[in-house]
Design a protein around this motif. Sequence first.
Motif, PDB file in Angstrom:
ATOM      1  N   HIS A  53       0.601  -1.175   0.056  1.00 29.42           N
ATOM      2  CA  HIS A  53       0.251   0.130  -0.010  1.00 29.42           C
ATOM      3  C   HIS A  53       0.462   1.371  -0.186  1.00 29.42           C
ATOM      4  O   HIS A  53       1.300   1.731   1.088  1.00 29.42           O
ATOM      5  CB  HIS A  53      -1.011   0.007   1.216  1.00 29.42           C
ATOM      6  CG  HIS A  53      -2.349  -0.683   1.091  1.00 29.42           C
ATOM      7  ND1 HIS A  53      -1.477  -2.429   1.167  1.00 29.42           N
ATOM      8  CD2 HIS A  53      -3.152  -0.888   0.495  1.00 29.42           C
ATOM      9  CE1 HIS A  53      -3.386  -3.140   1.631  1.00 29.42           C
ATOM     10  NE2 HIS A  53      -3.808  -2.432   1.676  1.00 29.42           N
ATOM     11  N   CYS A  54       0.460   1.576  -0.438  1.00 34.72           N
ATOM     12  CA  CYS A  54       0.817   3.295  -0.620  1.00 34.72           C
ATOM     13  C   CYS A  54      -0.141   4.556  -0.440  1.00 34.72           C
ATOM     14  O   CYS A  54      -0.888   4.984  -0.412  1.00 34.72           O
ATOM     15  CB  CYS A  54       1.356   4.058  -2.594  1.00 34.72           C
ATOM     16  SG  CYS A  54       2.378   5.526  -2.183  1.00 34.72           S
ATOM     17  N   TYR A  55       0.889   5.332   0.572  1.00 39.60           N
ATOM     18  CA  TYR A  55      -0.181   5.545   1.324  1.00 39.60           C
ATOM     19  C   TYR A  55       0.226   7.762   1.252  1.00 39.60           C
ATOM     20  O   TYR A  55       1.776   7.737   1.220  1.00 39.60           O
ATOM     21  CB  TYR A  55       0.259   5.991   3.013  1.00 39.60           C
ATOM     22  CG  TYR A  55      -0.563   4.370   3.313  1.00 39.60           C
ATOM     23  CD1 TYR A  55      -2.145   4.315   4.072  1.00 39.60           C
ATOM     24  CD2 TYR A  55       0.789   3.055   3.779  1.00 39.60           C
ATOM     25  CE1 TYR A  55      -1.859   2.783   4.007  1.00 39.60           C
ATOM     26  CE2 TYR A  55       0.127   2.371   4.267  1.00 39.60           C
ATOM     27  CZ  TYR A  55      -1.349   1.785   4.355  1.00 39.60           C
ATOM     28  OH  TYR A  55      -1.863   0.830   5.131  1.00 39.60           O
ATOM     29  N   LEU A  56      -0.560   8.970   1.086  1.00 42.63           N
ATOM     30  CA  LEU A  56      -0.729  10.015   1.214  1.00 42.63           C
ATOM     31  C   LEU A  56      -1.338  10.375   2.438  1.00 42.63           C
ATOM     32  O   LEU A  56      -1.996   9.686   2.606  1.00 42.63           O
ATOM     33  CB  LEU A  56      -1.310  10.722  -0.083  1.00 42.63           C
ATOM     34  CG  LEU A  56      -1.043  12.304  -0.559  1.00 42.63           C
ATOM     35  CD1 LEU A  56       0.255  12.615  -0.331  1.00 42.63           C
ATOM     36  CD2 LEU A  56      -2.394  12.336  -1.208  1.00 42.63           C
ATOM     37  N   LEU A  57       0.008  10.841   3.009  1.00 38.24           N
ATOM     38  CA  LEU A  57      -0.590  11.555   4.736  1.00 38.24           C
ATOM     39  C   LEU A  57      -0.531  13.250   4.621  1.00 38.24           C
ATOM     40  O   LEU A  57       1.077  13.711   4.192  1.00 38.24           O
ATOM     41  CB  LEU A  57       0.714  11.282   5.583  1.00 38.24           C
ATOM     42  CG  LEU A  57       0.464   9.412   5.871  1.00 38.24           C
ATOM     43  CD1 LEU A  57       1.329   8.951   4.966  1.00 38.24           C
ATOM     44  CD2 LEU A  57       0.769   8.959   7.422  1.00 38.24           C
ATOM     45  N   ARG A  58      -1.046  14.088   4.583  1.00 33.89           N
ATOM     46  CA  ARG A  58      -0.868  15.516   4.837  1.00 33.89           C
ATOM     47  C   ARG A  58      -1.655  15.713   6.393  1.00 33.89           C
ATOM     48  O   ARG A  58      -2.155  15.011   6.784  1.00 33.89           O
ATOM     49  CB  ARG A  58      -2.500  15.813   4.174  1.00 33.89           C
ATOM     50  CG  ARG A  58      -1.407  15.695   2.574  1.00 33.89           C
ATOM     51  CD  ARG A  58      -2.955  16.485   1.230  1.00 33.89           C
ATOM     52  NE  ARG A  58      -2.686  16.232   0.007  1.00 33.89           N
ATOM     53  CZ  ARG A  58      -1.798  16.901  -0.528  1.00 33.89           C
ATOM     54  NH1 ARG A  58      -1.338  17.677  -0.199  1.00 33.89           N
ATOM     55  NH2 ARG A  58      -1.754  16.395  -2.036  1.00 33.89           N
TER      56      ARG A  58
END
Length: 203
Positions: free
Chosen positions: A196-201
């Motif tokens: 899984h590739c996550y984008l965290l903001r």
Amino acid sequence: MPADFEKQSYWHERFVSETSFEWLASSEEFMSIIKPYLPALTHHHDNPPKILQLGSGTSDLQNYFRSTGYLDVTNIDYEPLAIERGRQLEEAVFGDVKMKYVVADTTQLGRGLSHNQSFDMVVDKSTVDAVSCGGQEALLRMASGVRRNLAEGGAWISLSYSSSRFDVDQLPFDVEVIAKIPTPKLKETDPDVYHHCYLLRPK
């Protein structure tokens, strides 16, 4: 017994002989996921984004940033041999070293990076998995360090083998899955397994 992925001694012994290794996906594949998010981080044409790679190990991901035109890349690892390998990988392809390589612990970012240094993008390729071997507290230390070092409007892109890596309380980020990378199957009847590739903001 699982390997001691959270221990520096494990990585030191490994990097003595290992010159190149990619976790979970090739750098080319990971870069193709990261790339669409980079232009939005360029505030001005004369001010390219600052990028921080956590736990660079013996990956050649930094070379993909450089060949895409991004030179303001800081690669950190707490094992000095990994930092040496990173420089060697860059020099082997480009003939010189223009990116930064710093010995620092991803769970103690305030100590290794110069004070008030901020980055537009932070990336890690399964470093979050290694850190998580040290427990949830280590993961939260890593996350709060990333949060402190992210510039306004910045983002963290993290590749993990876990579909629930960031399901932890007190995480200072909103989390979104931006890609699922299928793992190779040994036989067709094997179940589908994804990294899984996550984008965290920042919240």
